[in-house]
Write a protein that holds these residues in place. Sequence first.
Motif, PDB file in Angstrom:
ATOM      1  N   PHE A  62      -0.377  -3.170  -8.612  1.00 17.24           N
ATOM      2  CA  PHE A  62      -0.234  -2.041  -7.688  1.00 17.24           C
ATOM      3  C   PHE A  62       0.317  -0.809  -8.402  1.00 17.24           C
ATOM      4  O   PHE A  62      -0.247   0.280  -8.332  1.00 17.24           O
ATOM      5  CB  PHE A  62       0.679  -2.445  -6.521  1.00 17.24           C
ATOM      6  CG  PHE A  62       0.940  -1.327  -5.558  1.00 17.24           C
ATOM      7  CD1 PHE A  62      -0.045  -0.909  -4.665  1.00 17.24           C
ATOM      8  CD2 PHE A  62       2.171  -0.669  -5.548  1.00 17.24           C
ATOM      9  CE1 PHE A  62       0.190   0.131  -3.777  1.00 17.24           C
ATOM     10  CE2 PHE A  62       2.410   0.371  -4.668  1.00 17.24           C
ATOM     11  CZ  PHE A  62       1.417   0.773  -3.784  1.00 17.24           C
TER      12      PHE A  62
ATOM     13  N   ALA B 123       1.051  -9.830   4.913  1.00 13.12           N
ATOM     14  CA  ALA B 123       0.482  -8.601   4.357  1.00 13.12           C
ATOM     15  C   ALA B 123      -0.709  -8.884   3.455  1.00 13.12           C
ATOM     16  O   ALA B 123      -0.817  -9.945   2.850  1.00 13.12           O
ATOM     17  CB  ALA B 123       1.555  -7.864   3.573  1.00 13.12           C
ATOM     18  N   LYS B 124      -1.603  -7.883   3.367  1.00 11.17           N
ATOM     19  CA  LYS B 124      -2.759  -7.995   2.486  1.00 11.17           C
ATOM     20  C   LYS B 124      -2.986  -6.658   1.820  1.00 11.17           C
ATOM     21  O   LYS B 124      -2.834  -5.606   2.440  1.00 11.17           O
ATOM     22  CB  LYS B 124      -4.007  -8.347   3.313  1.00 11.17           C
ATOM     23  CG  LYS B 124      -4.287  -9.824   3.358  1.00 11.17           C
ATOM     24  CD  LYS B 124      -5.599 -10.060   4.060  1.00 11.17           C
ATOM     25  CE  LYS B 124      -5.771 -11.546   4.372  1.00 11.17           C
ATOM     26  NZ  LYS B 124      -6.874 -11.763   5.312  1.00 11.17           N
ATOM     27  N   TRP B 125      -3.347  -6.697   0.525  1.00  8.54           N
ATOM     28  CA  TRP B 125      -3.692  -5.452  -0.165  1.00  8.54           C
ATOM     29  C   TRP B 125      -4.842  -5.731  -1.109  1.00  8.54           C
ATOM     30  O   TRP B 125      -4.823  -6.719  -1.839  1.00  8.54           O
ATOM     31  CB  TRP B 125      -2.476  -4.910  -0.940  1.00  8.54           C
ATOM     32  CG  TRP B 125      -2.830  -3.745  -1.832  1.00  8.54           C
ATOM     33  CD1 TRP B 125      -3.199  -2.504  -1.443  1.00  8.54           C
ATOM     34  CD2 TRP B 125      -2.870  -3.746  -3.271  1.00  8.54           C
ATOM     35  NE1 TRP B 125      -3.472  -1.714  -2.533  1.00  8.54           N
ATOM     36  CE2 TRP B 125      -3.267  -2.457  -3.669  1.00  8.54           C
ATOM     37  CE3 TRP B 125      -2.608  -4.704  -4.250  1.00  8.54           C
ATOM     38  CZ2 TRP B 125      -3.415  -2.096  -5.004  1.00  8.54           C
ATOM     39  CZ3 TRP B 125      -2.754  -4.345  -5.582  1.00  8.54           C
ATOM     40  CH2 TRP B 125      -3.151  -3.045  -5.953  1.00  8.54           C
ATOM     41  N   GLU B 126      -5.854  -4.844  -1.072  1.00 10.86           N
ATOM     42  CA  GLU B 126      -7.019  -5.044  -1.916  1.00 10.86           C
ATOM     43  C   GLU B 126      -6.970  -4.062  -3.076  1.00 10.86           C
ATOM     44  O   GLU B 126      -6.837  -2.855  -2.875  1.00 10.86           O
ATOM     45  CB  GLU B 126      -8.300  -4.820  -1.092  1.00 10.86           C
ATOM     46  CG  GLU B 126      -9.549  -5.218  -1.856  1.00 10.86           C
ATOM     47  CD  GLU B 126     -10.831  -4.988  -1.036  1.00 10.86           C
ATOM     48  OE1 GLU B 126     -10.767  -5.052   0.202  1.00 10.86           O
ATOM     49  OE2 GLU B 126     -11.867  -4.731  -1.659  1.00 10.86           O
ATOM     50  N   ASP B 127      -7.046  -4.561  -4.314  1.00 13.68           N
ATOM     51  CA  ASP B 127      -6.984  -3.652  -5.468  1.00 13.68           C
ATOM     52  C   ASP B 127      -8.359  -3.059  -5.757  1.00 13.68           C
ATOM     53  O   ASP B 127      -9.337  -3.361  -5.068  1.00 13.68           O
ATOM     54  CB  ASP B 127      -6.379  -4.355  -6.691  1.00 13.68           C
ATOM     55  CG  ASP B 127      -7.305  -5.408  -7.286  1.00 13.68           C
ATOM     56  OD1 ASP B 127      -8.507  -5.406  -6.974  1.00 13.68           O
ATOM     57  OD2 ASP B 127      -6.810  -6.245  -8.076  1.00 13.68           O
TER      58      ASP B 127
ATOM     59  N   VAL C 275      -7.982  -9.434  -3.453  1.00  7.25           N
ATOM     60  CA  VAL C 275      -7.036  -9.303  -2.347  1.00  7.25           C
ATOM     61  C   VAL C 275      -5.732 -10.013  -2.702  1.00  7.25           C
ATOM     62  O   VAL C 275      -5.738 -11.158  -3.147  1.00  7.25           O
ATOM     63  CB  VAL C 275      -7.621  -9.890  -1.045  1.00  7.25           C
ATOM     64  CG1 VAL C 275      -6.599  -9.790   0.083  1.00  7.25           C
ATOM     65  CG2 VAL C 275      -8.900  -9.148  -0.662  1.00  7.25           C
ATOM     66  N   TRP C 276      -4.637  -9.276  -2.552  1.00  7.66           N
ATOM     67  CA  TRP C 276      -3.320  -9.815  -2.877  1.00  7.66           C
ATOM     68  C   TRP C 276      -2.504  -9.998  -1.601  1.00  7.66           C
ATOM     69  O   TRP C 276      -2.658  -9.241  -0.660  1.00  7.66           O
ATOM     70  CB  TRP C 276      -2.552  -8.863  -3.797  1.00  7.66           C
ATOM     71  CG  TRP C 276      -3.220  -8.580  -5.112  1.00  7.66           C
ATOM     72  CD1 TRP C 276      -4.191  -7.648  -5.338  1.00  7.66           C
ATOM     73  CD2 TRP C 276      -2.968  -9.221  -6.357  1.00  7.66           C
ATOM     74  NE1 TRP C 276      -4.562  -7.657  -6.659  1.00  7.66           N
ATOM     75  CE2 TRP C 276      -3.817  -8.622  -7.311  1.00  7.66           C
ATOM     76  CE3 TRP C 276      -2.103 -10.235  -6.767  1.00  7.66           C
ATOM     77  CZ2 TRP C 276      -3.829  -9.003  -8.647  1.00  7.66           C
ATOM     78  CZ3 TRP C 276      -2.110 -10.609  -8.087  1.00  7.66           C
ATOM     79  CH2 TRP C 276      -2.968 -10.005  -9.022  1.00  7.66           C
TER      80      TRP C 276
ATOM     81  N   ASP D 299       2.594  -6.404   0.320  1.00  6.97           N
ATOM     82  CA  ASP D 299       2.823  -5.356   1.319  1.00  6.97           C
ATOM     83  C   ASP D 299       3.126  -4.055   0.595  1.00  6.97           C
ATOM     84  O   ASP D 299       4.240  -3.838   0.131  1.00  6.97           O
ATOM     85  CB  ASP D 299       3.999  -5.766   2.224  1.00  6.97           C
ATOM     86  CG  ASP D 299       4.329  -4.679   3.239  1.00  6.97           C
ATOM     87  OD1 ASP D 299       3.552  -3.701   3.337  1.00  6.97           O
ATOM     88  OD2 ASP D 299       5.362  -4.814   3.905  1.00  6.97           O
ATOM     89  N   LYS D 300       2.094  -3.183   0.504  1.00 11.18           N
ATOM     90  CA  LYS D 300       2.297  -1.976  -0.301  1.00 11.18           C
ATOM     91  C   LYS D 300       3.259  -0.997   0.363  1.00 11.18           C
ATOM     92  O   LYS D 300       3.862  -0.167  -0.309  1.00 11.18           O
ATOM     93  CB  LYS D 300       0.963  -1.305  -0.631  1.00 11.18           C
ATOM     94  CG  LYS D 300       0.219  -0.743   0.548  1.00 11.18           C
ATOM     95  CD  LYS D 300      -0.993   0.031   0.033  1.00 11.18           C
ATOM     96  CE  LYS D 300      -1.615   0.811   1.182  1.00 11.18           C
ATOM     97  NZ  LYS D 300      -2.530   1.828   0.730  1.00 11.18           N
ATOM     98  N   SER D 301       3.446  -1.107   1.676  1.00 12.65           N
ATOM     99  CA  SER D 301       4.366  -0.172   2.335  1.00 12.65           C
ATOM    100  C   SER D 301       5.825  -0.490   1.996  1.00 12.65           C
ATOM    101  O   SER D 301       6.719   0.305   2.235  1.00 12.65           O
ATOM    102  CB  SER D 301       4.159  -0.220   3.849  1.00 12.65           C
ATOM    103  OG  SER D 301       4.625  -1.474   4.337  1.00 12.65           O
TER     104      SER D 301
END
Length: 545
Positions: free
Chosen positions: A383, A521-525, A530-531, A534-536
């Motif tokens: 991230f 939480a999910k975050w796509e790079d 998909v990780w 929680d980027k927030s």
Amino acid sequence: MYGYVRISRDEKDRAEGVHLQAKNQVKHAKRKKLPLARIFCDNDMSGADADRPALREVLGLVAGGPAKVVLARDVSRLTRDYDLGNELMKLGRDEGVRYCFVNATDYDLTTGAGRKNFMVAVAEAVEYREVNTENLLERMSEEAAKGVMQGGSRRFGYGKVAGTHPITGDEILDRCALRDEEVAVLREGRDRLINGETQTAIITDWNARGVTTSEGDRWRVGKLSHLLLLEAYVAYDLGEHTDANGDRCECLNNPEGNGIRFHERSGTRHRGQWPAIFTRAEHDAMRAAVTAHRRSKNPERPRQRNGEYWMTGLAECGGTWKEGTDRPGQYCGGWLVGSALERKRKTGPPAVQRRYGCRSKDGFNVACACGRVFRDADALETFVGQAVIAEYENPDILARLDRGNDNAEQIAALQKRIETTAGNLDAEADRRTEVLTGAGDEFDLRVIDRTITGLKASLKTLRAEQDSLRSSQALAVLADIGSTPGELRKAWTTKGSRWRHEAAARVIEKVIVRPANIYAAKWEDQNGRVWRFDKSSVEIVWRPL
Ligand SMILES: [Zn+2]
Ligand SMILES: [Zn+2]
């Protein structure tokens, strides 16, 4: 009777090798019909050295008896030192020890005349050494001023084979000519070190590839950095200077771009007779890379461990202290530290997770942080890395970074201030000497001492500032940070973690990691991976540019 043989390091003093000395002693003993019990040998040792192990052993034996005789070629084999000569003389006078010589008459140390003659022989041996040592030292500094390569073993990178000896078949080396294959190794070492690889990684690779040192040995960590940082490899850039007689130094006739010949005894630097391999900037960058690893710039920030967690010293804990602790409800602000966590699985080997965590206790087991925030290292690094690359590719930022890269003016300005301060310091030191020799009073002295202390402190600060500017410039220039768009994206994957740390640290002040429920939480790079992240909960604090 015991025999004693010694050979010196000084070539001039090697008139008779130890084997010949020993052979002559055996002959001498036979002729004189004296039983020779054993021959003691000190190799490569000076006659001025009173602590030669073999000599000490034999002196111990004859002092105790019953054998009381030492056989040597001449007095100079036993001693080239007055005090030791005196000690030998007293052993003869008080303990009945006798010295026999193959090439000289014996001395009867029980008589005054014998002792006097013995000490005359000692004096001659001492004088020989003093004259020859002085000549040797003089010759050595003359050679240095011509930029002659030091003696000893071949320097890595040099010693091109110029031919073979017609009789022995040994290789004849030109000690000042480059060996291309070794120069390539040095350049590789330079690039890898600057790009953030650890010395261990480099030497492991070299040893595996069969790349050896100039002596044909395997590489060690200390050896690598010592070698790469040799001044001899650096292009001479110290300008005009004079020799001991005030004339233009002869070394300056050597071609520009040649390496530096450092003469240790006089502390002088000359232009050598061999071509340099590194520039000053490259040298500085390598030194910065080595020292960056040795100590982090800010002692408060944790160091990178094994270079595996590049966000160490950049990631801050955004958690709060728990109820029932020292500071309930307060912001944590501790540094996150990387470590590997093993998780047992129902089947198969345990899974290892790299993660950053807030450590609640310090090395003294004292509570220092909340200890409540942890984050998967791969996710966090991906991230932040993505954000850093984007920042470097922003044309606005790029333009400003380029300007920021140019520390040359600032370094030069600091140099002026350093010179002025050093000049003032010299002047104060002179004044202090004057006062001490009677030209002033106590009060003057106190004022001067205070001034000197102040000047020394500011000199130290100025030098440190200049040093840090130099290293950051060198690292930036040579690692191409932010110089060409797209370069960094490529470099990010190929260069080492220490390099990633440096690159990120130039644009990021810190990254605050807050507690989060990552399972929801999910975050796509950028690559579509998909990780569980929680980027927030992560805030990047950018450096003001
Ligand atoms: Zn010189
Ligand atoms: Zn914490």
